[in-house]
Design a protein around this motif. Structure first.
Motif, PDB file in Angstrom:
ATOM      1  N   ASP A 199       0.866  -1.406  -0.188  1.00  0.00           N
ATOM      2  CA  ASP A 199       0.104  -0.150  -0.009  1.00  0.00           C
ATOM      3  C   ASP A 199       0.895   1.135   0.110  1.00  0.00           C
ATOM      4  OD1 ASP A 199       0.890  -0.099   2.635  1.00  0.00           O
ATOM      5  OD2 ASP A 199      -0.985  -0.008   3.589  1.00  0.00           O
ATOM      6  N   HIS A 200       2.129   1.113  -0.228  1.00  0.00           N
ATOM      7  CA  HIS A 200       2.786   2.393  -0.157  1.00  0.00           C
ATOM      8  C   HIS A 200       4.239   1.793  -1.017  1.00  0.00           C
ATOM      9  CE1 HIS A 200       4.306   0.437   3.603  1.00  0.00           C
ATOM     10  NE2 HIS A 200       5.644   1.020   3.170  1.00  0.00           N
ATOM     11  N   LEU A 201       5.114   2.786  -1.242  1.00  0.00           N
ATOM     12  CA  LEU A 201       6.441   2.817  -1.762  1.00  0.00           C
ATOM     13  C   LEU A 201       7.488   3.376  -0.626  1.00  0.00           C
ATOM     14  CD1 LEU A 201       6.300   4.440  -5.270  1.00  0.00           C
ATOM     15  CD2 LEU A 201       5.952   2.139  -4.633  1.00  0.00           C
ATOM     16  N   LEU A 202       8.551   2.571  -0.411  1.00  0.00           N
ATOM     17  CA  LEU A 202       9.530   2.943   0.465  1.00  0.00           C
ATOM     18  C   LEU A 202      10.864   3.247  -0.246  1.00  0.00           C
ATOM     19  CD1 LEU A 202      10.667   3.313   3.520  1.00  0.00           C
ATOM     20  CD2 LEU A 202      11.437   1.031   3.378  1.00  0.00           C
ATOM     21  N   ALA A 203      11.141   4.559  -0.170  1.00  0.00           N
ATOM     22  CA  ALA A 203      12.455   5.050  -0.875  1.00  0.00           C
ATOM     23  C   ALA A 203      13.414   5.112   0.151  1.00  0.00           C
ATOM     24  CB  ALA A 203      12.195   6.288  -1.547  1.00  0.00           C
ATOM     25  N   VAL A 204      14.693   4.770  -0.071  1.00  0.00           N
ATOM     26  CA  VAL A 204      15.907   4.898   0.704  1.00  0.00           C
ATOM     27  C   VAL A 204      16.796   5.813  -0.215  1.00  0.00           C
ATOM     28  CG1 VAL A 204      17.721   3.870   1.984  1.00  0.00           C
ATOM     29  CG2 VAL A 204      15.700   2.716   1.734  1.00  0.00           C
TER      30      VAL A 204
END
Lengths: 374, 119
Positions: A112-117
């Motif tokens: 349900d989301h994107l995780l950017a590092v």
């Protein structure tokens, strides 16, 4: 102005670093461990032989939410994200209108989301960039989690003792794991060329988790010094050295990260900042290119060292952007930019070091084969 | 043995002075991976950069502690730079110098003074 001891930020593992005898230094606004008593060479070799634990909590973890988040983020990166399956991550870079690189990052589809590092030094600018250009998305920095990396041939066995399902993950998979009720966000990736994992852990349990990993005989803590020599041997770019706003992804030899869908003739060709520079370069090649470089002597050649076509030519043709001694390959290694006509493997160039021209040869990257679990 | 504020040691051996770096300096440098030595018979002045030492982390120089002539260099360091970490105040000497007047060495710190200097 910013790097005084008093206003340096600390990661949740700061006290543990001091307890482990780390030599600390300011890095991207944080007081970070550059090495532990084992030393840069020992840490590097340990990570390649067994497993190394890195504190990378200074990096930015950013959650992007909203309908069509992946498609929206494609406006800022030349990378195909719309079809990135849940549970997978991809390497990407934010580009500017000139085709230059604002930062490089990992993007994970976590359902349900994107995780950017993102890189620590670029974190604030990246957040502003995301918010200014993707107003339809909710952009939230994760501020209550540490980020650890466990890298090396023993990483899987060490982590599987705590999280048995970890062995099912493949390179660039992302998954939630539960450690005694503590929710971990795990990806099978890293910055060393080794198989390994990056683990986002709530800050309240970060030290305890790190201690459990360090209690394993195969695990040693690794500082920023060895992190740099490991990624250099693996041929991986350091933002600010090897890539920046003056280098395009094609010049940086990162074309592999630009999928067909975003190229000319692709389903979603262009539509990202700098496409009018980057797409023609993809088709025709760039005038200069990032290459691996092997100094022929024993002297390390570091960032900033100028490159020449011959031993006595006056005009500088390129510059080394990262360089040092590679403990695993037991020789000096470097990367830099040269004109395309000099970018062929084994081309002999000359570097000017302390007033002397020394031979250096263009080399294939990585310097040491990567051991990702594909 | 005498010590300089640049963390070098000097030891008189007959009519020459042997020069190396202190244990403290070697520890600060970390793992040494490259050593470049001066030419034999070079006439050097105090403060000249005469050797290059590179560790995994960074490059640094050894400065000539006094005026004089380089009469011998320790080639073993070129083949085995790690000697600098293993035995900095013994086998890992860098070069030997001939001075006009050995008396200038009295200006440098004794071991106790150097320890105090390190704090």
């Amino acid at each position: 102005m910013s790097d005084t001891q008093t206003d340096l930020r600390r990661t949740p593992l700061h006290a543990l670093h001091l307890e482990l005898g780390a030599k600390m230094m300011p890095f991207a606004g944080y007081d970070m461990p550059v090495q532990y008593p084992l030393g840069v060479m020992g840490e590097h070799l340990h990570c390649r032989a067994k497993a190394g634990l890195f504190d990378v909590s200074h990096m930015g973890q950013v959650i992007l939410r909203g309908p069509g988040a992946a498609l929206a983020l494609e406006r800022l990166v030349p990378v195909a994200l719309a079809e990135l399956p849940e549970g997978r991550q991809r390497y990407a870079m934010f580009t500017n209108d000139a085709g230059g690189i604002l930062d490089d990052l990992m993007v994970a589809n976590r359902g349900d989301h994107l995780l950017a590092v993102v890189n620590a030094a670029c974190k604030a600018a990246d957040l502003a960039h995301l918010r200014a250009n993707l107003p339809e998305l909710d952009v939230a920095e994760v501020t209550d989690r540490a980020l650890l990396a466990l890298q090396g041939p023993r990483a899987e066995a060490v982590l599987a003792a705590l999280l048995p399902d970890i062995a099912k993950m493949r390179f660039m998979d992302v998954a939630n794991h539960d450690w005694n009720g503590v929710p971990l966000w795990v990806s099978r990736s890293g910055y060393t060329g080794e198989d390994g994992f990056e683990i986002s852990v709530p800050e309240a349990q970060a030290e305890e988790f790190a201690r459990v990993l360090l209690a394993h005989a195969d695990v040693a803590p690794i500082g920023l010094g060895a992190r740099d020599s490991l990624r250099l041997e693996a041929g991986l770019c350091l933002y600010g050295n090897d890539i920046d706003t003056t280098t395009t992804p094609v010049e940086a030899a990162l074309s592999w990260a630009i999928q067909k869908a975003r190229r000319n003739g692709g389903a979603r060709a262009g539509g990202f900042a700098g496409a009018d520079v980057i797409l023609p370069q993809l088709a025709q090649g760039a005038a200069r290119q990032r290459v691996g470089l092997r100094p022929q002597g024993r002297a390390p050649m570091r960032a900033g060292t100028p490159l020449f076509a011959t031993q006595d030519s006056a005009a500088q043709i390129g510059t080394i952007t990262s360089g040092g001694f590679g403990p695993s390959v037991e020789r000096p290694v470097a990367m830099g930019y040269v004109p395309a006509e000099y970018a062929g493997a084994e081309t002999e160039l000359w570097a000017e070091l302390r007033g002397k021209r020394l031979p250096v040869r263009v080399a294939a990257l990585p310097f040491r084969p990567s051991t990702y679990c594909k | 043995m005498r010590f300089t504020e640049e963390h070098e040691w000097l030891r008189v051996e007959g009519d020459v002075v042997v020069v190396g770096i202190t244990e403290h300096a070697a520890e600060q440098l970390g793992d040494v991976v490259f050593v470049e030595l001066p030419e034999i018979e070079a006439m050097v002045a105090k403060g000249d950069e005469v050797c290059v030492i590179e560790s995994v982390k960074a490059a640094s120089d050894i400065l000539a502690p006094v005026d004089g002539e380089i009469v011998e260099v320790n080639e073993a360091l070129v083949d085995t730079p790690a000697l600098v970490n293993e035995d900095p105040q013994g086998d890992a000497w860098f070069f030997k110098m001939k001075l006009d007047d050995l008396g200038v060495l009295d200006d440098f710190m004794s071991e106790d003074e150097y320890k105090e200097f390190l704090g």
